[in-house]
Enzyme design. Structure first.
Site, PDB file in Angstrom:
ATOM      1  N   ARG A 142     -12.990   1.911  -5.528  1.00  8.51           N
ATOM      2  CA  ARG A 142     -12.832   2.171  -4.089  1.00  8.51           C
ATOM      3  C   ARG A 142     -12.555   3.757  -3.982  1.00  8.51           C
ATOM      4  O   ARG A 142     -11.240   3.992  -3.567  1.00  8.51           O
ATOM      5  CB  ARG A 142     -11.450   1.344  -3.717  1.00  8.51           C
ATOM      6  CG  ARG A 142     -12.000  -0.183  -3.757  1.00  8.51           C
ATOM      7  CD  ARG A 142     -10.727  -0.877  -3.155  1.00  8.51           C
ATOM      8  NE  ARG A 142     -10.971  -2.376  -3.305  1.00  8.51           N
ATOM      9  CZ  ARG A 142     -10.291  -3.282  -2.824  1.00  8.51           C
ATOM     10  NH1 ARG A 142      -9.186  -2.936  -2.234  1.00  8.51           N
ATOM     11  NH2 ARG A 142     -10.263  -4.837  -3.021  1.00  8.51           N
ATOM     12  N   ASP A 189      -1.409  -2.250  -4.551  1.00  7.18           N
ATOM     13  CA  ASP A 189      -2.461  -2.349  -3.704  1.00  7.18           C
ATOM     14  C   ASP A 189      -3.163  -1.043  -3.600  1.00  7.18           C
ATOM     15  O   ASP A 189      -3.064   0.015  -4.398  1.00  7.18           O
ATOM     16  CB  ASP A 189      -2.356  -3.158  -2.649  1.00  7.18           C
ATOM     17  CG  ASP A 189      -3.832  -3.721  -2.107  1.00  7.18           C
ATOM     18  OD1 ASP A 189      -4.565  -3.849  -2.701  1.00  7.18           O
ATOM     19  OD2 ASP A 189      -3.493  -4.622  -1.073  1.00  7.18           O
ATOM     20  N   ASP A 214      -5.453   3.070   2.429  1.00  5.90           N
ATOM     21  CA  ASP A 214      -6.524   2.380   3.126  1.00  5.90           C
ATOM     22  C   ASP A 214      -6.282   2.348   4.745  1.00  5.90           C
ATOM     23  O   ASP A 214      -5.456   2.647   5.204  1.00  5.90           O
ATOM     24  CB  ASP A 214      -5.821   0.886   2.945  1.00  5.90           C
ATOM     25  CG  ASP A 214      -5.998   0.311   1.416  1.00  5.90           C
ATOM     26  OD1 ASP A 214      -6.726   1.145   0.517  1.00  5.90           O
ATOM     27  OD2 ASP A 214      -5.655  -0.862   0.887  1.00  5.90           O
ATOM     28  N   ASP A 255       0.867  -1.223  -0.102  1.00  3.15           N
ATOM     29  CA  ASP A 255      -0.064  -0.179  -0.012  1.00  3.15           C
ATOM     30  C   ASP A 255       0.953   1.285  -0.183  1.00  3.15           C
ATOM     31  O   ASP A 255       1.947   1.250   0.619  1.00  3.15           O
ATOM     32  CB  ASP A 255      -0.755  -0.060   1.337  1.00  3.15           C
ATOM     33  CG  ASP A 255      -1.873  -1.186   1.311  1.00  3.15           C
ATOM     34  OD1 ASP A 255      -2.456  -1.463   0.167  1.00  3.15           O
ATOM     35  OD2 ASP A 255      -2.431  -1.268   2.114  1.00  3.15           O
TER      36      ASP A 255
END
Length: 470
Positions: A362, A305, A309, A283
């Protein structure tokens, strides 16, 4: 981290976004939200003819019961200044509680702010900015007089002989320029969930440490003390670098982290600003078991990724003014359908003024968090979807700009069951209708929605690294 899901089609239930849990917005009048204060002066030094003249812009970016956030810009209109001190008096007993990009003292109503070591030199025509959070009771009028190094500011390089506002001439405020300016300055201070739970100050007034190597950055991030870490140049790395509590990680002009990401884990009071992230192998920014985190004005592209997050019971997070491009999975909130026992009552995050430029999905994908606030973001050419509310989450989607987005928001995602979603005042250009349902818990802080039709220009001009003076 490293979780990939594919999304089946989702049927749209009837819209019911005005249920008993829906809140009423408090919009603060423009006169309170932004004020440009100009006062005056020139100082002649007997031996050098050096003159000080200045313009001060004081902006209330957000306001809530008993508190507010403000931004101040110091524009030097006179001779070059090496080291500055700005003073003013609050008219109604307000107090400064925390300040960034400078240091402050307050005695009674008088506030004195001095430069940080990296923004003290102001050439003629140059500006420096700082922001602060404050407290108020009764009312919160803006200050009306500022002095730079002891000289009252006028907004002009010529001295003004009439600092008193008592005369009939209304010239002290000749610039009532309309507020729909493309400048994002009115909301660059801290807004949203990261103002709650005690607020977010990062390293506070700690003396900045500049790092330009992986070893120096790793050491500074892991320190047990409060720190302001200024990243210079490009740092190449792999994996995730752990960030501990009470840290401000701020990029100097052009700073980049390439190949790895920052892991804010079991930490509190962290700020990450003005950095470019590329080609991360996990991430770019991961927040878990952490509270009071502000992620602001970063540029992120081409990673493996998630870009940003937030998961595992994290809380009180604001994600603002970031630009994400050339990337698939952008912002995940809540990592797993089976983590509800840990996540319910947490995962409260504000996403505002982010630019999702050609990304896929997302933006965010939400589990459990309620209320999650998504406002004034610019969605452009998003191939998958904009916002997904799942697993009992409650998401308020308002005042955003969707352009060429077939699926702007919906309920449920892949194997995750639906949450609730309320949408209002969104601008849609060549975009789908979106899917809503249920009600959302009340937002506890105050904020200002930009005019939805102007969000694309405001956000594209102001989002990303290098778009703010830090």
């Amino acid at each position: 981290m490293r979780r990939r899901l594919s999304r089946p089609a989702v049927a749209a239930p009837p819209w019911s976004g005005t249920g008993p849990g829906a809140r009423r917005l408090r919009f603060w009048p423009a006169a309170v939200v932004a004020a440009v204060v100009a006062l005056a002066g020139a100082l002649l030094v007997p031996t050098a003819q050096a003159a000080i003249a200045c313009r001060i812009t004081y902006t209330v970016a957000s306001q809530w019961d008993g508190g507010f956030g403000a931004n101040v810009s110091v524009n030097n209109l006179g001779d070059p200044v090496n080291g500055w001190r700005l003073t003013w008096s609050f008219p109604a007993g307000q107090t400064v509680t925390q300040l960034w990009n400078g240091s402050f003292t307050q005695s009674g109503s008088q506030v004195t702010v001095t430069n940080a070591d990296y923004n003290g030199t102001l050439a003629s025509g140059a500006s420096a900015s700082f922001g602060f959070n404050g407290a108020w009771t009764g009312s919160n009028p803006v200050p009306t007089s500022f002095a730079l190094n002891g000289v009252t500011c006028s907004g002009s390089a010529n001295p003004s002989p009439s600092p008193s506002p008592s005369g009939p001439n209304p010239s002290p405020s000749p610039s009532p320029s309309p507020s729909p300016s493309p400048s994002p300055q009115p909301q660059t201070g801290l807004v949203g969930w990261a103002t709650q739970g005690g607020g977010t100050t990062g390293g506070g007034n700690a003396s900045p440490t500049t790092v330009n190597s992986l070893s120096a950055l790793t050491s500074a991030l892991s320190s047990g003390s409060a720190a302001v870490i200024r990243v210079s140049g490009t740092i190449n790395c792999s994996g995730m670098l752990k960030v501990t509590s009470n840290k401000s990680v701020i990029g100097n002009s052009g700073a980049a982290i390439v190949g790895c990401g920052l892991n804010v884990t079991n930490a509190s009071n962290v700020i990450i600003r003005n950095l470019t992230f590329r080609n991360w192998d996990d991430d770019a920014i991961n927040v878990q078991y952490s509270t009071r985190v502000w992620i602001d004005h970063n540029s992120l592209s081409n990673g493996y990724d998630g870009a940003i997050d937030v998961k595992r019971a994290s809380d009180y997070v604001t994600v603002s003014w970031n630009r994400v491009s050339s990337h698939d999975k952008t912002m995940l909130l809540g990592h797993s359908d089976d983590n509800g026992a840990e996540d319910r009552g947490h995962l409260r995050v504000t996403y505002h003024h982010n630019y999702f430029d050609g990304t896929n999905q997302r933006h965010p994908r939400v589990r459990f968090g309620n209320p999650v606030h998504v406002f004034n973001n610019y969605y452009r050419n998003n191939g998958g979807y904009g916002v997904a509310s799942t697993e009992g989450a409650g998401v308020l989607v308002e005042c955003n700009y969707f352009e060429n987005v077939a699926d702007p928001y919906h309920l449920g995602e892949a194997s995750s069951g639906p949450g609730t979603l309320v949408a209002r005042n969104n601008q849609k250009v060549n975009s789908g209708a979106g899917q809503t349902g249920g009600s959302v818990a009340t937002i506890p802080y105050s904020y200002t929605c930009d005019t939805p039709s102007q969000v694309n220009s405001i956000v594209s001009a102001g989002a990303g690294a290098g778009k703010i003076n830090i």
